[in-house]
Design a protein around this motif. Structure first.
Motif, PDB file in Angstrom:
ATOM      1  N   SER A  12       0.838  -1.210   0.000  1.00 13.89           N
ATOM      2  CA  SER A  12       0.000   0.000   0.000  1.00 13.89           C
ATOM      3  C   SER A  12       0.872   1.259   0.000  1.00 13.89           C
ATOM      4  O   SER A  12       0.382   2.353  -0.262  1.00 13.89           O
ATOM      5  CB  SER A  12      -0.966  -0.004   1.196  1.00 13.89           C
ATOM      6  N   TRP A 133      -3.509   3.783   2.999  1.00 14.07           N
ATOM      7  CA  TRP A 133      -4.594   3.083   2.293  1.00 14.07           C
ATOM      8  C   TRP A 133      -4.386   3.229   0.793  1.00 14.07           C
ATOM      9  O   TRP A 133      -3.791   4.209   0.322  1.00 14.07           O
ATOM     10  CB  TRP A 133      -5.936   3.698   2.701  1.00 14.07           C
ATOM     11  N   ASP A 135      -6.546   1.933  -3.111  1.00 14.38           N
ATOM     12  CA  ASP A 135      -7.720   1.197  -3.596  1.00 14.38           C
ATOM     13  C   ASP A 135      -7.286  -0.207  -4.060  1.00 14.38           C
ATOM     14  O   ASP A 135      -6.125  -0.402  -4.438  1.00 14.38           O
ATOM     15  CB  ASP A 135      -8.454   1.984  -4.693  1.00 14.38           C
ATOM     16  N   PRO A 163      -8.474  -6.865   6.319  1.00 19.14           N
ATOM     17  CA  PRO A 163      -8.862  -6.004   5.184  1.00 19.14           C
ATOM     18  C   PRO A 163      -8.456  -4.544   5.417  1.00 19.14           C
ATOM     19  O   PRO A 163      -8.596  -4.018   6.517  1.00 19.14           O
ATOM     20  CB  PRO A 163     -10.375  -6.174   5.117  1.00 19.14           C
ATOM     21  N   ASP A 165      -9.757  -1.821   4.493  1.00 17.64           N
ATOM     22  CA  ASP A 165     -10.827  -0.900   4.892  1.00 17.64           C
ATOM     23  C   ASP A 165     -11.036  -0.941   6.408  1.00 17.64           C
ATOM     24  O   ASP A 165     -11.368   0.077   7.023  1.00 17.64           O
ATOM     25  CB  ASP A 165     -12.141  -1.238   4.173  1.00 17.64           C
ATOM     26  N   ARG A 168      -8.269   1.014   7.913  1.00 18.78           N
ATOM     27  CA  ARG A 168      -8.526   2.456   7.737  1.00 18.78           C
ATOM     28  C   ARG A 168      -9.470   2.972   8.825  1.00 18.78           C
ATOM     29  O   ARG A 168      -9.294   4.070   9.355  1.00 18.78           O
ATOM     30  CB  ARG A 168      -9.131   2.698   6.347  1.00 18.78           C
ATOM     31  N   SER A 169     -10.476   2.134   9.189  1.00 15.52           N
ATOM     32  CA  SER A 169     -11.453   2.590  10.197  1.00 15.52           C
ATOM     33  C   SER A 169     -10.821   2.698  11.587  1.00 15.52           C
ATOM     34  O   SER A 169     -11.393   3.313  12.478  1.00 15.52           O
ATOM     35  CB  SER A 169     -12.662   1.645  10.226  1.00 15.52           C
ATOM     36  N   ASP A 176      -4.191   8.417   1.747  1.00 16.06           N
ATOM     37  CA  ASP A 176      -4.713   7.705   0.581  1.00 16.06           C
ATOM     38  C   ASP A 176      -3.636   7.729  -0.499  1.00 16.06           C
ATOM     39  O   ASP A 176      -3.371   8.772  -1.105  1.00 16.06           O
ATOM     40  CB  ASP A 176      -6.004   8.390   0.096  1.00 16.06           C
ATOM     41  N   SER A 178      -3.601   6.171  -3.400  1.00 13.00           N
ATOM     42  CA  SER A 178      -4.058   5.632  -4.686  1.00 13.00           C
ATOM     43  C   SER A 178      -3.601   6.505  -5.849  1.00 13.00           C
ATOM     44  O   SER A 178      -3.683   6.099  -7.011  1.00 13.00           O
ATOM     45  CB  SER A 178      -5.586   5.559  -4.712  1.00 13.00           C
TER      46      SER A 178
END
Ligand SMILES: CC(C)(COP(=O)(O)OP(=O)(O)OC[C@H]1O[C@@H](n2cnc3c(N)ncnc32)[C@H](O)[C@@H]1O)[C@@H](O)C(=O)NCCC(=O)NCCS
Ligand SMILES: Nc1ncnc2c1ncn2[C@@H]1O[C@H](COP(=O)(O)OP(=O)(O)OP(=O)(O)O)[C@@H](O)[C@H]1O
Length: 232
Positions: A12, A133, A135, A163, A165, A168-169, A176, A178
């Motif tokens: 990532s 993070w 995508d 995961p 996501d 990330r939480s 990010d 991406s």
């Protein structure tokens, strides 16, 4: 001392962010490097891993064939858990000594780059926690591109982790990654500002300077008391 957690998913961009921290004179303890050290030929970790996985995971020179061990553990959750169980105590001690060395040097902010920060429940020692993070499509493309591996192998490696996501939480700060490297640098500038804010009192007392100040205060206090009582 402020221990900043840096984590994310495989490929990532944690190492890329780590390098930005190092370029800004913030020291980093890299769990992947520690994990390499504890698997070197002849170490305690190496002996236990060879005893559990057999000599067929070794190269001719006796070092662990990492791609081969990777193929075994990333396609079999039971074997991965076994490897994690064997190496976890060695990796935690290696990280601890990495922090200790930097504490002795007087570092006030230390970044811990730990891919399995949440999985290994080390998140309780770090604040803030930064999650890098990305995508899912970009993550897969970058992983296949970097490791020159098959899509199936790359998916196995991605699925071996919590995961992204969910990570990330749990983050205090999300980067990010991406977009382009320029986008990343732009986000990093703000993160660097947050991470290098003045230490809180608790962080100060945990730093080498804070510990020495506390020790000096105790010594001065004892001397004053002794002088006061000897004058009575
Ligand atoms: C299986 C091994 C030999 C494969 O080596 P290889 O050189 O191919 O990969 P490398 O070590 O560079 O790891 C690359 C990435 O894989 C991911 N990863 C590594 N180990 C694990 C694991 N046990 N579970 C999930 N993901 C992992 C991480 O995101 C890491 O950044 C190696 O990853 C290993 O020894 N893993 C167990 C130690 C560990 O938990 N390392 C992570 C440090 S917290
Ligand atoms: N913003 C970006 N744009 C393009 N390529 C990038 C970007 N960020 C990282 N990369 C590339 O993506 C790949 C994965 O990045 P990196 O090695 O930093 O990930 P990592 O999270 O440290 O991976 P691992 O979990 O395997 O240690 C590398 O080849 C890196 O050069």
């Amino acid at each position: 001392m402020r221990l900043v957690g840096l984590t994310g998913g495989i490929a990532s961009g944690k190492s890329t962010v780590s390098n930005l921290f190092k370029a800004n004179d913030i020291p980093v303890v890299d769990a992947d490097l520690v994990a390499r050290d504890v698997l070197k030929k002849g170490t305690g970790g190496w002996k236990k891993v060879v005893a559990s996985f057999g000599e067929e995971i070794l190269l001719a020179n006796g070092e662990v064939d990492r791609p081969k061990l990777g193929q075994i553990v990333f396609s079999d959750p039971g074997k991965r858990q076994l490897l994690n169980r064997i190496l976890a105590p060695y990796i935690s001690s290696g990280i601890f000594f990495g922090i200790l060395k930097l504490w002795i040097k007087g570092s006030k902010v230390i970044v811990l780059d730990i891919p399995l920060l949440f999985e290994a429940k080390m998140d309780k020692w770090t604040k803030p926690i930064i999650v890098v993070w990305v995508d899912p499509e970009t993550q897969l493309r970058r992983l296949v591109g970097r490791d020159r591996t098959s899509e199936e192998d790359a998916r196995n490696r991605i699925n071996a982790q919590m995961p992204l996501d969910i990570k990330r939480s749990k983050a205090d700060i999300v980067i990010d990654n991406s977009g382009s490297l320029d986008d990343l640098s732009e986000q990093f500038r703000k993160v660097l500002f947050q991470v290098t804010r003045p230490l809180t009192w608790t962080e100060f007392w945990l730093s080498r300077q804070g510990a020495f100040s506390a020790l000096a205060s105790v010594i001065v206090g004892v001397l004053i008391c002794r002088k006061t009582f000897s004058n009575l």
